[in-house]
Design an enzyme around this catalytic site. Structure first.
Site, PDB file in Angstrom:
ATOM      1  N   ASP A   1       0.840  -1.187   0.000  1.00 33.87           N
ATOM      2  CA  ASP A   1       0.000   0.000   0.000  1.00 33.87           C
ATOM      3  C   ASP A   1       0.882   1.247   0.000  1.00 33.87           C
ATOM      4  OD1 ASP A   1      -2.600  -0.820  -0.175  1.00 33.87           O
ATOM      5  OD2 ASP A   1      -2.824  -1.168   1.963  1.00 33.87           O
TER       6      ASP A   1
ATOM      7  N   ASP B   1     -15.931  12.940   8.343  1.00 38.75           N
ATOM      8  CA  ASP B   1     -14.792  12.147   7.869  1.00 38.75           C
ATOM      9  C   ASP B   1     -13.728  12.129   8.964  1.00 38.75           C
ATOM     10  OD1 ASP B   1     -12.698  10.957   6.583  1.00 38.75           O
ATOM     11  OD2 ASP B   1     -12.936  12.079   4.726  1.00 38.75           O
TER      12      ASP B   1
ATOM     13  N   ALA C   1     -14.826   1.632  -1.132  1.00 42.73           N
ATOM     14  CA  ALA C   1     -13.867   1.374  -2.207  1.00 42.73           C
ATOM     15  C   ALA C   1     -14.558   1.326  -3.566  1.00 42.73           C
ATOM     16  CB  ALA C   1     -13.134   0.063  -1.947  1.00 42.73           C
ATOM     17  N   GLN C   2     -15.851   1.039  -3.564  1.00 43.93           N
ATOM     18  CA  GLN C   2     -16.582   0.964  -4.825  1.00 43.93           C
ATOM     19  C   GLN C   2     -17.031   2.350  -5.298  1.00 43.93           C
ATOM     20  OE1 GLN C   2     -16.991  -1.327  -2.329  1.00 43.93           O
ATOM     21  NE2 GLN C   2     -15.883  -2.862  -3.538  1.00 43.93           N
TER      22      GLN C   2
ATOM     23  N   ARG D   1     -15.941   5.361  -4.071  1.00 51.03           N
ATOM     24  CA  ARG D   1     -14.782   6.255  -4.049  1.00 51.03           C
ATOM     25  C   ARG D   1     -15.210   7.713  -3.906  1.00 51.03           C
ATOM     26  NH1 ARG D   1     -11.511   6.493  -8.144  1.00 51.03           N
ATOM     27  NH2 ARG D   1      -9.610   6.483  -6.909  1.00 51.03           N
TER      28      ARG D   1
ATOM     29  N   LYS E   1     -17.420  14.846  -2.210  1.00 46.64           N
ATOM     30  CA  LYS E   1     -15.990  14.980  -2.500  1.00 46.64           C
ATOM     31  C   LYS E   1     -15.446  13.578  -2.718  1.00 46.64           C
ATOM     32  CE  LYS E   1     -14.250  14.976   2.290  1.00 46.64           C
ATOM     33  NZ  LYS E   1     -13.849  13.590   2.335  1.00 46.64           N
TER      34      LYS E   1
END
Length: 750
Positions: free
Chosen positions: A369, A406, A439-440, A442, A456
């Site tokens: 990563d 977030d 993750a899908q 995004r 965003k």
């Protein structure tokens, strides 16, 4: 990678369970449970005091600093060396089992010589030979026992955290009622409530709440970590302690079947199975031993042919056999494997099998990563770039509102920058609905009560979202995105309803020395692949700067899985690290899958290793440990074979030179003749015995790891351990012969 845990408390808890703090050390309140299940209703659940926690932490740290020959461990290993003489135990090592059988045979013949009134010299020779063969077996057992004792010391430091504790087991996930039970009675699927100061009773996943957890008892590190429901950091380990708040945990392991329990059994040798390479080498060594057994057996009739009046003693043949078979590597092979597991555990890596540690040394491709491994991992918003006629303050306001929930460092940095440039309330308006990043998709954001939708995320994703809303992409959008990405920064697009209002610039820096480290890995023949959620331009810029061989941009779980399969189809072995449920398929597919201990249960079940430190850079260390294991085994195997070759030139000429003078050509050592063949044989057997404990430090600590290619490594092994394995016996046996030859003559051995 923008991976936010958006509104983790509000979205992942039931009504009445909420956070009242704006820090990571959140205070969690169960309104329903607090009314019916206060602390007074389960006072029997003990809280672990600080002294106990500190003791566990220090024990874990101290086990990593044990001296190689720690007196307590040496005593334990010496005692077990005799227990391991059990033929059922010795049969697992064909080479040393053959030595043990030879020891028993020489002992029987020695007793017969005493009973039959043989000469004093013969009796002393046979007795000395029996003793030397016996200590050869003991030294071999001692090597394995010491490796196991060191592993047991590591295991004991972990077992100290596994004491039977009491737990408050809930009727079900949403129940406010439960009962106090022993941790040994917990089963997979049970839900337990753990409060501040209490010990987590078993491995599990946080399903409700967020808390600060002290994992120092198993990692040795003092800094607490945050564990929360619903994200990729929900995994908890039995024996760790909750420092603040309350969490509900779903137990994922049956009693005695946790990751730590399995690792404890492995390092103690209780359930350690030989790895495929170890099995193959054992078979080769057994074949060598069988060949030399046949050769030695044929020497007896040959001797009778040349010396019919003076038969060759069976103990001498046994001694010859022991000198010729690969006893050195046979004695140390198990210790090398156990020590490899021990080094992995000392690095806080839980390997589910010895095979995984070994396979790590053969890895061809590393998937790493970007965030936290290649870069510092603390990306911060440094600039807002307005587009489409938007004012800078407007962009700052929209970006700040979209980042209110977030909790990632990136999200917090966007909010901090927005508050510097615009006026924002401390919280989003009441009635707002937060959209979590996945993750899908995004993309993340918030839907305000007045119907305004703020988003965003990845530029292409946000652009598609605006298209779907009937909006248009402003002029200069792609140029701005490409400019930020081309400089190695990460662009995030910001949208309000059907229009893009601007782009956020996130910047991170490479870890110091990471490029040099990748260069060393490349020297070893490894390919390094960077995995990132960034767009291809940003990914390429960082990849070029870091010096990686390839990269996967805008990585999804499917993309990682496809890349691993492509590498494996080309005959490559692949290693990767992950922590989320979406990483599980790739972790399961990879030859080495290292799951972070802080990750989800799905990730830990899919991988074949678990990193207790949850350190993204640990994958590189895993490969180095595996390579050190293979290098150590190869080096000592080379030494052992060279060693046996040299002993051949010591023993054979001394035994047969009187009958076959032509053998003087290979009598390279020129051994003394007062003791005759007996002196040469005893010298070789003494050297054969003492070389084993002399090599134990190398077997346990491993040869020094050097990041070199296979060809350079082979040349180095042949030079140091091959040539050294030939020279050492010539020098050692000659010195021993010079010292013992006069003594043998005194007692009448000739």
């Amino acid at each position: 990678m923008e991976r936010g845990v958006l509104d983790s408390v509000k979205e992942n808890t039931r009504p009445g369970f909420y956070s009242t703090s704006q820090t990571n050390h959140s205070f969690i309140q169960f309104s329903g449970i607090e009314a019916n299940m206060s602390l007074d209703l389960h006072p029997t659940i003990p809280q672990r005091d600080k002294a106990s926690v500190q003791a566990s932490k220090l024990q874990r740290r101290n086990t990593r600093k044990l001296r190689l020959f720690e007196p307590a461990l040496v005593k334990m290993a010496f005692q077990k060396s005799f227990v391991m003489l059990d033929p059922r135990e010795m049969a697992r090592n064909p080479v040393m089992f053959l030595v043990e059988v030879g020891t028993v045979l020489t002992a029987i013949i020695t007793v017969q010589s005493i009973v039959n009134g043989a000469s004093l010299g013969l009796i002393v020779y046979q007795a000395i030979l029996t003793f030397l063969l016996f200590i050869t077996v003991i030294f071999a057992n001692f090597a394995s026992a010491l490796a196991e004792a060191r592993g047991k010391a590591q295991a004991d430091s972990l077992r100290a955290t596994r004491s039977d504790t009491q737990a408050f087991r809930l009727r079900d996930k949403n129940s406010d009622e439960g009962d106090v039970v022993s941790s040994t009675k917990l089963r997979a699927g049970d839900y337990v409530l753990v409060e501040a100061g209490q010990v987590i009773p078993s491995d599990g996943e946080v399903v409700l709440g967020v808390a600060s957890v002290d994992e120092s008892a198993i990692t040795g590190e003092s800094a607490p970590v945050i564990r929360e429901a619903g994200g990729d950091h929900s995994g908890v380990t039995g024996g760790t302690r909750v420092l603040s708040d309350r969490i509900v945990i779903q137990i994922t392991a049956e009693a005695g079947q946790s990751f730590l329990d399995k690792m404890i059994a492995l390092v103690e040798g209780a359930s350690r199975q030989k790895t495929p390479n170890e099995i193959a080498l054992t078979i080769v060594l057994a074949a060598f031993s069988l060949v030399f057994l046949i050769v030695t057996a044929t020497l007896y009739p040959m001797w009778l042919y040349f010396e019919p009046t003076k038969p060759l003693e069976i103990p001498t043949l046994v001694a010859l056999l022991v000198c010729l078979i690969p006893t050195t590597i046979g004695a140390l092979l198990a210790a090398i494997g156990i020590a490899g597991m021990d080094r992995a555990l000392a690095a806080n890596i839980i390997a589910k099998s010895g095979k995984s540690v070994e396979v790590a040394g053969d890895i061809d491709t590393l998937l790493l990563d970007k965030t936290g491994t290649i870069t510092i991992g603390n990306r911060r918003a440094t600039q807002f770039v307005p587009l489409g006629g938007s004012a800078p303050r407007e962009l700052a306001r929209v970006a700040g509102l979209a980042s209110m929930a977030d909790l990632t460092p990136e999200g917090k940095s966007i909010l901090d920058l927005a508050r510097q440039q615009a006026t924002l309330e401390s919280d989003a308006p009441d009635g707002s609905t937060f959209i979590e990043f996945t993750a899908q998709t995004r993309m993340s954001g918030v839907d305000l009560p007045d119907g305004t939708r703020l988003r965003k995320g990845a530029p292409n994703t946000v652009a598609q979202y605006v298209y779907d809303q009937g909006g248009l992409i402003p002029d200069g959008f792609q140029t701005t995105v490409d400019g930020i990405a081309g400089g190695g920064a990460t662009p995030l697009a910001v949208a309000e309803n059907d229009r893009i209002v601007g782009v956020i610039k996130l910047e991170d820096i490479l870890k110091p020395g990471i490029r040099d480290r990748f260069a060393r890995l490349r020297q070893m023949g490894l390919r390094v692949v960077m995995v990132t959620g960034d767009n291809p331009l940003t990914a390429k810029a960082i990849a070029d700067e870091a010096g990686v061989d390839d990269f996967i941009a805008q990585a999804t779980p499917e993309a990682k899985l496809a890349y691993i399969r492509k590498e494996q189809e080309g005959g490559k072995l692949v290693a990767m690290m992950g922590d989320g449920t979406n990483d599980a398929p790739a972790l399961a597919q990879a030859d080495i899958g290292v799951a972070m201990n802080s990750g989800t249960q799905a990730a830990k079940e899919a991988g074949n290793m678990v990193d207790l430190d949850s350190d993204p850079t640990k994958l590189i260390e895993v490969v180095e440990i595996g390579k050190q294991l293979l290098m150590t085994r190869g080096a000592l195997t080379t030494f052992s074979i060279a060693n046996d070759l040299a002993k051949y030139f010591a023993v054979i000429p001394a035994m047969f030179i009187g009958t076959l003078p032509q053998l003087a050509v290979i009598d390279l050592m020129g051994l003394a003749t007062k003791g005759g063949a007996y002196s040469a044989i005893l010298s070789a057997v003494i050297f054969n015995a003492i070389i084993i404990p002399m090599l134990i430090p190398i077997a346990l600590k491993g040869v020094k790891y050097r990041p070199v290619g296979a060809g350079a490594l082979l040349r180095r092994n042949l030079l140091i351990y091959g040539l050294g394995g030939v020279i050492a016996p010539f020098v050692g046996i000659k010195l021993i012969d010079v010292m013992i030859d006069p003594l043998l003559a005194i007692v009448g051995i000739n």
